[in-house]
Design an enzyme around this catalytic site. Structure first.
Site, short mmCIF file in Angstrom:
data_model
loop_
_atom_site.label_atom_id
_atom_site.label_comp_id
_atom_site.label_asym_id
_atom_site.label_seq_id
_atom_site.Cartn_x
_atom_site.Cartn_y
_atom_site.Cartn_z
N GLU A 1 0.87 -1.17 0.00
CA GLU A 1 0.00 0.00 0.00
C GLU A 1 0.91 1.22 0.00
O GLU A 1 1.59 1.51 0.98
CB GLU A 1 -0.93 -0.01 1.21
CG GLU A 1 -1.99 1.06 1.18
CD GLU A 1 -2.85 1.05 -0.08
OE1 GLU A 1 -3.39 2.12 -0.41
OE2 GLU A 1 -2.98 0.00 -0.75
N GLU B 1 -0.71 9.67 -6.54
CA GLU B 1 0.50 8.85 -6.39
C GLU B 1 0.93 8.25 -7.73
O GLU B 1 2.13 8.10 -7.99
CB GLU B 1 0.26 7.78 -5.32
CG GLU B 1 0.29 8.38 -3.91
CD GLU B 1 -0.63 7.71 -2.91
OE1 GLU B 1 -1.28 6.71 -3.27
OE2 GLU B 1 -0.72 8.21 -1.77
N ASP C 1 -7.04 2.67 2.89
CA ASP C 1 -6.49 1.40 3.41
C ASP C 1 -7.56 0.33 3.46
O ASP C 1 -7.30 -0.85 3.19
CB ASP C 1 -5.91 1.61 4.81
CG ASP C 1 -4.82 2.66 4.85
OD1 ASP C 1 -4.14 2.84 3.82
OD2 ASP C 1 -4.65 3.31 5.89
#
EC number: 2.7.1.146
Length: 459
Positions: free
Chosen positions: A268, A298, A441
């Site tokens: 992650e 990202e 998450d």
């Protein structure tokens, strides 16, 4: 969805490396106006233009916070000053504290979903962190006693002298209004601003020398592993070690986990402000793992490091699905991944190669597990038992769902996708979430766990 919960009861997952305490503040207009009055609108505007990439003093925090509120985008900025750390404790009263860090969030989630075995590891385990793990028989911390691997509840394994990492999280709501000088600002989206503690004590991403030889044994016990926390690395350490040292150790860990049983490993990925460190993590870690999860920002950061500056800028500027798909294809191929998982506010995406054993329909089901769990968590604040998942099933997909599907089909028509399986689904979006912390998450853990369960069905 419910059939996956039955699969989860037979599965084991290993998690490493980052656990912390999240101290949460629910921001309101009074908080924001008080900060602007204290530091001055002009000073804040000037510091926003300078765009500090780490928090050395309180004004750095206020500037980055106001910037996050203007854009409505979740952000995390490292805190590197002990003096600023003390200021936060004297300046804010926290609404509540709970376990944080990807390992902490995911461990409690999977344990509460009745996974057979959740082995959660962090190099540091202080009492306060241990107390925040759910006290269940299926959530275990690995220790070595008398030359043997022993799995204990965190409350039985903590070390009194271990320091505890505290991240401050400022939750903001869409529609919040405030004035910055002559400018009136309305927050466009709900989200959170994280002041991420980055002190050296917490920046050592490694498995203890005592436990390391037992990683192959841990690998045999589980079906997969989720690794995270690389964003905490530093270039240099006061004892002469550097990021390269810890990345070598991290690569050894991955190889050891896979030594006796070729388990699937998911990373992650969280934002790394330092471009050189980001590059080191990408080139050292990604090629050794099977799956990576990230958001579209990202993707853009990684593309920039890989030399695709123009595409990176397009993703940052326009946020178009077609650019995200193209970027994801590049990452999948250049970094030798089995599957890439992308989570954004409005959609989730999987991209994998055409020889992946799962069908596009199965991949879609896996993503639906991720968004359903995240919706339940956003609505309830936490998932405490498998039945809570039903709440997520009742939350509708977001209003941009049809637009997302249309743009995705247009993107596929324009580019070569024959060698890939690409699926996109709209997210289930809670209008007024109790909390947004840990939603990414939760999506990643749910999607990866269901991906593993679908692969197991093919065995």
């Amino acid at each position: 969805m419910m059939e996956f919960l039955k699969d989860f009861q037979k599965m084991g997952i290993y998690l490493a490396y980052n656990v912390n305490v999240d101290a949460i503040v629910y921001l309101n207009e009074k908080h924001i106006e008080s900060l602007i009055k204290e530091f001055g609108a002009e000073n804040i505007k000037k510091r926003i233009d300078e765009y500090p990439r780490e928090i050395n003093e309180p004004l750095d925090f206020v500037a980055r916070l106001i910037h996050a509120l203007k854009t409505g985008k979740p952000q995390a900025v490292p805190l590197v000053s002990y003096e600023a750390d003390k200021w936060f404790n004297s300046r804010f009263k926290y609404d509540f504290e709970r376990i944080g860090g990807q390992v902490g969030v995911i461990a409690n989630l999977l344990a509460n979903l009745d996974f057979n075995k959740v082995i959660a590891y962090s190099p540091l385990l202080g009492r306060k962190q241990a107390e925040m793990f759910v006290n269940r028989d299926n959530l275990l911390y690995p220790v070595v006693e008398n030359g043997k691997l022993v799995l204990k509840k965190p409350l039985e394994a903590y070390r009194e002298d271990d320091p505890v990492k505290i991240n401050r999280i400022f939750e903001f709501r869409a529609g919040t209004k405030f004035k910055l000088g002559d400018e009136t600002i309305e927050v466009p989206y709900s989200g959170r601003f994280i002041v991420a503690c980055r002190f050296e004590d917490f920046a050592r991403i490694e498995t203890s020398p005592e436990l390391k030889p037992y990683l192959p044994e841990i690998g045999e016990m589980v079906d997969g592993a989720i690794l995270s926390g690389y964003q905490g690395l530093r270039r240099y350490y006061s004892d002469g070690k550097d990021a390269n040292y810890y990345l070598r150790k991290a690569k050894e860990d991955i190889k050891l986990l896979k030594k006796k049983k070729d388990i699937k490993i998911h990373v992650e990925f969280a934002s790394i402000q330092d471009r050189e460190l980001r590059k080191k993590v990408i080139y050292n870690i990604f090629p050794l793992v099977d799956s990576v999860g990230m958001d579209e920002a990202e993707i853009a950061h990684i593309l920039s490091v890989l030399g695709y500056r123009e595409l990176s800028d397009r993703i940052f500027t326009y946020n178009r699905i077609e650019d995200a798909v193209l970027g994801a294809k590049i990452l999948l191929d250049e970094l030798n991944l089995e599957i890439l998982q992308v989570h954004t506010i409005y959609y989730l995406m999987y991209i994998t190669h055409n020889d992946n054993p799962l069908t596009e329909e199965e991949l879609t089901k896996s993503l639906e597990v991720g968004t359903t769990l995240a919706a339940a968590r956003a609505f309830l604040g936490d998932i405490k038992r498998p039945e809570d998942v039903k709440v997520g099933l009742n939350i509708p997909f977001n209003e941009k769902g049809e637009y997302v599907k249309l743009r995705f089909e247009e993107a596929k028509a324009k580019m070569r996708t024959r060698e890939y399986k690409i699926v996109i689904i709209p997210t289930r979006l809670v209008r007024n979430p109790v909390s947004t912390v840990g939603l990414g998450d939760t999506i990643s853990a749910g999607a990866f766990a269901s991906y593993l369960s679908l692969l197991k069905r093919k065995e």
